[in-house]
Design a protein around this motif. Structure first.
Motif, short mmCIF file in Angstrom:
data_model
loop_
_atom_site.label_atom_id
_atom_site.label_comp_id
_atom_site.label_asym_id
_atom_site.label_seq_id
_atom_site.Cartn_x
_atom_site.Cartn_y
_atom_site.Cartn_z
N GLY A 220 -7.64 4.35 -1.52
CA GLY A 220 -6.60 4.01 -2.13
C GLY A 220 -6.92 3.90 -3.73
N GLN B 245 -4.42 -0.85 -9.00
CA GLN B 245 -3.61 -1.42 -8.18
C GLN B 245 -2.83 -2.38 -8.96
N ARG C 35 0.81 -1.37 -0.13
CA ARG C 35 0.05 -0.15 0.02
C ARG C 35 0.84 1.31 0.14
N THR D 256 -10.48 -5.13 -2.35
CA THR D 256 -9.45 -4.92 -1.05
C THR D 256 -9.99 -5.29 0.10
#
Ligand code: FMN
Length: 357
Positions: A274, A280, A255, A346
């Motif tokens: 995020g 990601q 992260r 997530t």
């Protein structure tokens, strides 16, 4: 440390940290981590911001000197250091004051390190027992002082810092004496990981013990380290303990946006979400490409296995992904596994991992 997290903002955000003339703003430091915090990782981290000071992996002073007979070669762990943005700390380890001073001098002058950090915390056998370095030196505050004094003189005016643990074992907490030795020798800051060497990564970091070290310091800043896993935990660390800065390690691995979140939280601003899962995935692929640029495809494909597990950690589906990614052996296989198996959600990511260090 059992954090009871409060959602209240701090009444005043913590001030920028000063390490000699280096301004660390926000006072959030990236932990040096062997095999992880290489140039590729630091590039990924900088994309998100919020890091006050980045750091290399620890570099062995002896191998530096062995390689450094030829001026155009240097340890692999210094790859990228010459060209990347500052501030950047380079961490070194050994137990020989002369070797550390010589390497510190070259890092300060030739590599233009912003900060030279000395490792007095590494508990792994190869460094501690076999080489009588890292956490082994926590038994000998005088020796720590001598090392810091020599390195400070050799690096001047580049600041020299030390990273320690609480002591060799729970029955032998030496961090206070070591802190005094570091400060008296001209060290510019001290980072304390709130575990003993014997604990390795077991149990929880003891932030009350970290706070006690503050009583031994008069002039230089104290940076607390251990088990910070969220922006809220960072805020709480500043609220509860008299630290001037905090360092984040394992939780940042998957992260890298955690620093940006913590920086916002410290200012009482909304904590940014995020990246999306697609972003990601792309970040992981970019991380891999950056590794390939340094290490080539073969080694990068081995290195990325653990890193990819960090990205997926705590997510539903992480287990399947881990099982697949741990076996990839070519770039094509890696990309296929990321595309097909990267977890779709997530999770809470309760455990930052890394217990095998
Ligand atoms: C895989 C791994 C590699 C590490 N390498 C280093 C290192 O090179 N130098 C160092 O001072 N500490 C090293 N550490 C310790 C971290 O810098 C940090 O002190 C520790 O992980 C506690 O912080 P955290 O709970 O935020 O992870 C390492 C830790 C792990 C898990």
């Amino acid at each position: 440390m059992a954090f009871r997290l409060s959602s209240d903002p701090l009444s005043v955000p913590p001030a920028a940290l000063r390490i000699g003339a280096v301004v660390v703003d926000p006072p959030l430091l990236q932990a040096p981590m062997a095999k992880f915090t290489n140039y590729a990782f630091r590039q990924v981290l900088r994309r998100f911001g919020g890091v006050g000071l980045t750091a290399t992996e620890m570099v062995s002073a002896r191998s530096f000197l062995a390689i450094g007979a030829r001026r155009d070669t240097f340890p692999e762990r210094l790859w990228g250091v010459l060209d990347e943005p500052r501030p950047l700390a380079v961490q070194i380890w050994d137990n020989d004051p002369a070797a550390l001073a010589e390497v510190g001098h070259r890092l300060a002058k030739e590599f233009r390190a912003s900060v030279v950090d000395i490792n007095f915390g590494c508990p792994v056998r190869r460094v501690s027992c076999n080489a009588e370095s890292g956490s082994y030196l926590l038994r000998y505050p005088d020796r720590v002082g001598e090392i810091v004094r020599r390195v400070v003189a050799a690096c001047d005016p580049t600041p020299v810092t030390a990273k320690i643990r609480l002591g060799p074992s729970e029955s032998r907490i030496t961090a206070g004496e070591v802190a005094e030795a570091v400060e008296a020798a001209g060290g510019a800051a001290l980072t304390v990981h709130g575990r003993t060497a014997r604990q390795m990564f077991r149990g929880q970091a003891d932030w009350d013990q970290i706070a006690r070290v503050k009583e031994h310091l008069r002039r230089i800043p104290l940076v607390g380290n251990g088990d910070l896993r969220s922006a809220a935990a960072v805020v709480e660390a500043f609220r509860r303990w008299p630290v001037d800065g905090v360092m984040i390690g394992r939780a940042m691995l998957g992260r890298p946006w955690l620093f940006a979140q913590a920086a916002a939280a410290l200012r009482g601003l909304p904590v940014p979400a995020g990246p999306t899962i697609e972003a990601q995935k792309q970040l992981l692929l970019d991380h891999y490409d950056a590794l390939v640029g340094q290490f080539g495809a073969g080694r990068s494909t081995v290195l990325i296995r653990k890193i990819a597990c960090c990205y997926a950690q705590g997510s539903p589906g992480a287990r399947t992904f881990r099982g697949q990614v741990a076996r990839v052996s070519t770039p094509e296989e890696f990309r296929r596994v990321v595309s097909a198996c990267f977890p779709r959600q997530t999770g809470e990511r309760p455990d930052p991992g890394g217990a095998d260090f």
